[in-house]
Scaffold this motif. Structure first.
Motif, PDB file in Angstrom:
ATOM      1  N   SER A  68       0.824  -1.214   0.000  1.00 31.65           N
ATOM      2  CA  SER A  68       0.000   0.000   0.000  1.00 31.65           C
ATOM      3  C   SER A  68       0.853   1.257   0.000  1.00 31.65           C
ATOM      4  O   SER A  68       0.575   2.210  -0.734  1.00 31.65           O
ATOM      5  CB  SER A  68      -0.925   0.005   1.221  1.00 31.65           C
ATOM      6  N   VAL A  69       1.907   1.273   0.792  1.00 34.37           N
ATOM      7  CA  VAL A  69       2.798   2.441   0.839  1.00 34.37           C
ATOM      8  C   VAL A  69       3.479   2.644  -0.509  1.00 34.37           C
ATOM      9  O   VAL A  69       3.539   3.763  -1.040  1.00 34.37           O
ATOM     10  CB  VAL A  69       3.841   2.293   1.972  1.00 34.37           C
ATOM     11  N   SER A 126       8.025  -4.322  -2.283  1.00 34.24           N
ATOM     12  CA  SER A 126       7.324  -4.453  -1.014  1.00 34.24           C
ATOM     13  C   SER A 126       7.356  -5.883  -0.497  1.00 34.24           C
ATOM     14  O   SER A 126       7.555  -6.110   0.696  1.00 34.24           O
ATOM     15  CB  SER A 126       5.887  -3.966  -1.165  1.00 34.24           C
TER      16      SER A 126
END
Length: 115
Positions: free
Chosen positions: A16-17, A39
């Motif tokens: 998400s980041v 990620s």
């Protein structure tokens, strides 16, 4: 079982980041670049450090870097076969898998194997 839950939660948060970071960058084609692979790699390394220590994570990091190099070589070979040799996509990718496997084994042996 709890390691999988932690991996899922940490991986999801980091995805998400990175996706938000990709949305902020221009051109939008960078969004995919920051979406999954970095990620998942960071989540995996974090769990490896927590569960097995820094030396184990260092081996995992070398393996990830070797895999990235092998993927880059694979991608270049596919592009060359598609553009210069005018091959169709399926034969070009299937032929390039052999190159990827060879490059992976060479890099694996050069970096020390299972160390």
């Amino acid at each position: 079982m709890s390691e999988y839950i932690v991996r899922f939660l940490v991986g999801g948060a980091v995805v998400s980041v990175f996706s938000m970071l990709g949305d902020l960058l221009r051109p939008k084609s960078f969004a995919g670049l920051f979406g999954a692979a970095p990620s998942v790699a960071l989540a995996t390394l974090g769990i490896a450090i927590y569960g097995h220590g820094a030396s184990y994570a260092a081996v995992q990091t070398r393996s990830m870097m070797a895999g990235a190099v092998a993927l880059a070589v694979y991608s270049v070979v596919v592009c060359q076969l598609l553009v210069r040799a005018r091959m169709r996509a399926l034969p070009a990718t299937l032929l390039s898998i052999v190159v990827w496997l060879a490059m992976s084994f060479v890099l694996w042996s050069v970096t020390g194997g299972l160390a």
